[in-house]
Design an enzyme around this catalytic site. Structure first.
Site, PDB file in Angstrom:
ATOM      1  N   THR A 387       0.869  -1.162   0.000  1.00 41.18           N
ATOM      2  CA  THR A 387       0.000   0.000   0.000  1.00 41.18           C
ATOM      3  C   THR A 387       0.906   1.212   0.000  1.00 41.18           C
ATOM      4  O   THR A 387       2.075   1.098   0.350  1.00 41.18           O
ATOM      5  CB  THR A 387      -0.882  -0.050   1.272  1.00 41.18           C
ATOM      6  OG1 THR A 387      -1.672  -1.233   1.237  1.00 41.18           O
ATOM      7  CG2 THR A 387      -1.764   1.162   1.419  1.00 41.18           C
ATOM      8  N   THR A 405      -3.913   1.213  -2.841  1.00 37.40           N
ATOM      9  CA  THR A 405      -3.192  -0.049  -2.758  1.00 37.40           C
ATOM     10  C   THR A 405      -3.549  -1.010  -3.879  1.00 37.40           C
ATOM     11  O   THR A 405      -4.608  -0.890  -4.508  1.00 37.40           O
ATOM     12  CB  THR A 405      -3.497  -0.725  -1.400  1.00 37.40           C
ATOM     13  OG1 THR A 405      -2.710  -1.901  -1.252  1.00 37.40           O
ATOM     14  CG2 THR A 405      -4.969  -1.084  -1.291  1.00 37.40           C
ATOM     15  N   ASN A 407      -2.863  -4.224  -2.694  1.00 37.90           N
ATOM     16  CA  ASN A 407      -2.794  -5.222  -1.637  1.00 37.90           C
ATOM     17  C   ASN A 407      -1.353  -5.711  -1.507  1.00 37.90           C
ATOM     18  O   ASN A 407      -0.571  -5.096  -0.823  1.00 37.90           O
ATOM     19  CB  ASN A 407      -3.769  -6.382  -1.846  1.00 37.90           C
ATOM     20  CG  ASN A 407      -3.975  -7.168  -0.553  1.00 37.90           C
ATOM     21  OD1 ASN A 407      -3.708  -6.669   0.531  1.00 37.90           O
ATOM     22  ND2 ASN A 407      -4.454  -8.391  -0.665  1.00 37.90           N
ATOM     23  N   ASP A 429      -8.815  -9.688   1.059  1.00 43.78           N
ATOM     24  CA  ASP A 429      -9.170  -8.894   2.235  1.00 43.78           C
ATOM     25  C   ASP A 429     -10.567  -9.207   2.757  1.00 43.78           C
ATOM     26  O   ASP A 429     -10.953  -8.740   3.837  1.00 43.78           O
ATOM     27  CB  ASP A 429      -9.052  -7.394   1.928  1.00 43.78           C
ATOM     28  CG  ASP A 429      -7.634  -6.887   2.150  1.00 43.78           C
ATOM     29  OD1 ASP A 429      -6.761  -7.684   2.519  1.00 43.78           O
ATOM     30  OD2 ASP A 429      -7.396  -5.688   1.951  1.00 43.78           O
ATOM     31  N   SER A 458     -10.903  -2.860   5.000  1.00 42.60           N
ATOM     32  CA  SER A 458      -9.540  -2.363   4.845  1.00 42.60           C
ATOM     33  C   SER A 458      -9.015  -1.833   6.173  1.00 42.60           C
ATOM     34  O   SER A 458      -9.782  -1.518   7.084  1.00 42.60           O
ATOM     35  CB  SER A 458      -9.514  -1.236   3.805  1.00 42.60           C
ATOM     36  OG  SER A 458      -8.263  -0.588   3.792  1.00 42.60           O
ATOM     37  N   SER A 459      -7.687  -1.732   6.272  1.00 46.46           N
ATOM     38  CA  SER A 459      -7.045  -1.096   7.427  1.00 46.46           C
ATOM     39  C   SER A 459      -6.489   0.280   7.101  1.00 46.46           C
ATOM     40  O   SER A 459      -5.871   0.914   7.959  1.00 46.46           O
ATOM     41  CB  SER A 459      -5.899  -1.982   7.948  1.00 46.46           C
ATOM     42  OG  SER A 459      -6.386  -3.207   8.436  1.00 46.46           O
ATOM     43  N   GLY A 480      -0.404  -2.965   5.771  1.00 42.27           N
ATOM     44  CA  GLY A 480      -1.457  -3.932   6.075  1.00 42.27           C
ATOM     45  C   GLY A 480      -2.110  -3.645   7.406  1.00 42.27           C
ATOM     46  O   GLY A 480      -2.503  -2.511   7.712  1.00 42.27           O
TER      47      GLY A 480
END
Length: 575
Positions: A387, A405, A407, A429, A458-459, A480
């Protein structure tokens, strides 16, 4: 350095100096740069993980563009110069603060599951998750959102036409740029996945299977074509026009799921940011389907109850309280977070001060609580490999904090023939199976199960902090599951420990995500601290550099920027 490398570096220097949007007006002060922290600037600041992209954004600001114009230019430039994460075939989140209205908006351009996706598509005949299929196959690709999201931001809040902000990216793709040590290293690391795609190999590797040498010029003709199509025909080229036709033809040939209907129906959304307060400062961050903002504010609410500055930065007591707080938030993430368009997310409850008080009461002030005893909290009664983040602030008072991103590094590793576009592998995800960890070890629940047209959790945590109505700092990062805790610690370092933005970004970090029950500590924290944490009951794992944060702060009317020194190649620069 060999003579040919010197010549190529000289060529790149000339290209960077001529990369302004129309006729180039770049100045020598562009080269007065540091990857850790810039000096202070009054008119604007750009911070990204890749130096050329930062200079592109800065050239937009100097041409009179606002922060959104510059951010969109950076986003498209990163698709060329930082292909491991910059992208046209991925998605992300953008937070925009608008000075004229005082409003902050959240732009959701997260990828979506194709309409042909099914709940158990990644389970094998024994009901176990097939990680190869979920992470490295044509089925791992979600419907991309980047082109829609950046275009929406520019249309709604920018001042320049799309073709003008795209011009630097087109030129970089067509004329090329000098390969950096970081780019070459990342290509070598990802070669095993990229080699299954003929298009990817053609873009990034020579006939002998080697990536370009440091200083060699990398040209991406097919990507230049795609960017030109978007420049001429807008985002419609990607979702309904010439690029869309190439994507759907590729999917049909390879047996993928993305169809014409998936592309034509994709929309980026404008959402209200999730907001909170911490010691009198106002926090604005990304709402679901990102879990970042919810759990950032949730953790700040808990930590507000402790005199953290008195504990001392990264003392055993300080890290203990942070770790226990992180466990509580990540446990809640596993149960309560998902796409709000598919199932309700109790956001207001999770970010409330009252709920934080209940959670704080569960923290043992002396010893670590084993994660098996940490359960997700109850909802109210019925009634985030690879990302990248960039931050831009302008002289008008506008601020952009953007994380996007593919991923993994280079996403799925697959590139669409004839386009130069790498595809994401964001379908991993989702929770392919409840209580089964994804590639980042994150546990998900039913709310993040796979469904057609759904956005995966998502984070990513693009965040802006205000002191009253005054902009204090904007930050975000990559890493992540560690993005949320990275952003948390940058904010704590500035507010509680009174660090400069450089110090706040560089300071050693820790991370706990509930499961696995492991406290990750960067090696710079020292052996003595590790021993004290083990005495408190933690399973400690010492790591190298974790995530990377890119931040802008404002102090006494001057902008300061910091590109995380953990990962070289970034640049904070203003004027």
């Amino acid at each position: 350095m060999p003579a040919d490398s010197i010549l190529k570096h000289a060529f790149m220097l000339c290209l960077v100096l001529s990369i302004a949007l129309s006729s180039a007006h770049a100045e020598p002060d562009y080269l007065n740069k540091s990857t850790a922290e810039s000096t202070s600037f009054r008119n604007g600041m750009v911070v990204s993980e890749e130096q050329i992209a930062t200079l592109v954004g800065l050239s937009v600001l100097k041409e009179g563009g606002n922060a959104v114009d510059a951010a969109v230019a950076v986003g498209f430039a990163l698709a060329v110069t930082h292909p491991r994460a910059g992208n046209l075939g991925g998605g992300g989140f953008m937070l925009v603060h608008l000075s004229k209205t005082g409003r902050t908006v959240a732009i959701d351009y997260r990828e979506k599951a194709p309409l042909k996706a099914t709940r158990n598509m990644f389970l094998d005949e024994n009901g176990k998750v097939d990680t190869e299929r979920a992470r490295h196959s044509i089925y791992s690709c979600g419907v991309p959102g980047t082109v829609a999201g950046l275009s929406l931001a520019l249309e709604k809040y920018g001042t320049m036409p799309l073709e003008k902000v795209l011009a630097p990216a087109i030129r970089l793709a067509e004329e090329g740029f000098a390969v950096t040590p970081e780019l070459r290293k990342s290509l070598l690391k990802a070669k095993g996945r990229l080699k299954k795609s003929g298009e990817s190999m053609e873009i990034f590797f020579k006939n002998n299977g080697e990536p370009p040498r440091e200083g060699e010029i990398l040209r991406q003709k097919n990507l230049a074509w795609s960017l030109k199509e978007i420049s001429k025909n807008g985002p419609g080229a990607f979702y309904r026009g010439t690029i869309a036709k190439k994507i759907t033809a590729y999917m049909k040939k390879e047996g993928g799921l993305i169809t014409e209907q998936d592309l034509t129906s994709y929309e980026a959304l404008i959402r209200e940011p999730v907001t909170g307060s911490y010691r009198g400062y106002s926090i604005h961050s990304m709402p679901p389907p990102s879990s970042g903002g919810v759990h950032l504010i949730q953790m700040l609410n808990i930590l507000e109850r402790y005199p953290l500055s008195q504990y001392g930065h990264n003392s055993a007591r300080y890290i203990h309280i942070l770790s226990e707080t992180m466990k509580l938030a990540y446990a809640d993430r596993s149960k309560h977070l998902g796409d709000p368009d598919f199932s309700p997310v109790p956001t207001a409850h999770l970010v409330s001060k009252q709920y934080a008080k209940r959670l704080a009461n569960r923290v043992n002030p002396q010893k670590a609580t084993p994660s098996i005893y940490v359960k997700p909290g109850s909802p109210p009664p019925a009634g985030g490999t690879d990302t990248t983040h960039f931050t831009v602030a302008d002289r008008f008072g506008n601020v952009v904090s953007n994380t996007y991103t593919l991923n993994f590094a280079y996403g799925s590793g697959l590139a669409v023939a004839g386009t130069g576009i790498l595809l994401n592998n964001e379908m991993d995800d989702f929770s392919a199976k409840p209580a089964t960890p994804n590639a980042y070890g994150l546990i998900g629940g039913e709310k993040n199960s796979i469904a057609p047209g759904k956005r995966m959790l998502s984070s990513m945590t693009p965040t802006i902090v205000f002191n009253g109505e005054e902009f204090l700092l904007a930050t975000g990062g990559r890493g992540g599951s560690r993005i949320i805790t990275s952003v948390l610690q940058v904010i704590l370092n500035v507010i509680d420990h009174k660090m400069s933005i450089r110090e706040a970004t560089s300071a050693p970090r820790i991370h706990h995500q509930w499961l696995p029950d492991t406290l990750y500590v960067e090696r710079e924290t020292g052996k003595d601290l590790e021993a004290r944490l083990r005495e408190k009951g933690y399973e400690v794992k010492r790591t190298g550099p974790m995530e990377s944060a890119q931040s802008v702060a404002k102090t006494e009317g001057l902008f300061l920027g910091a590109a995380d020194p953990r990962h070289p190649g970034g640049l904070a620069q203003g004027y």
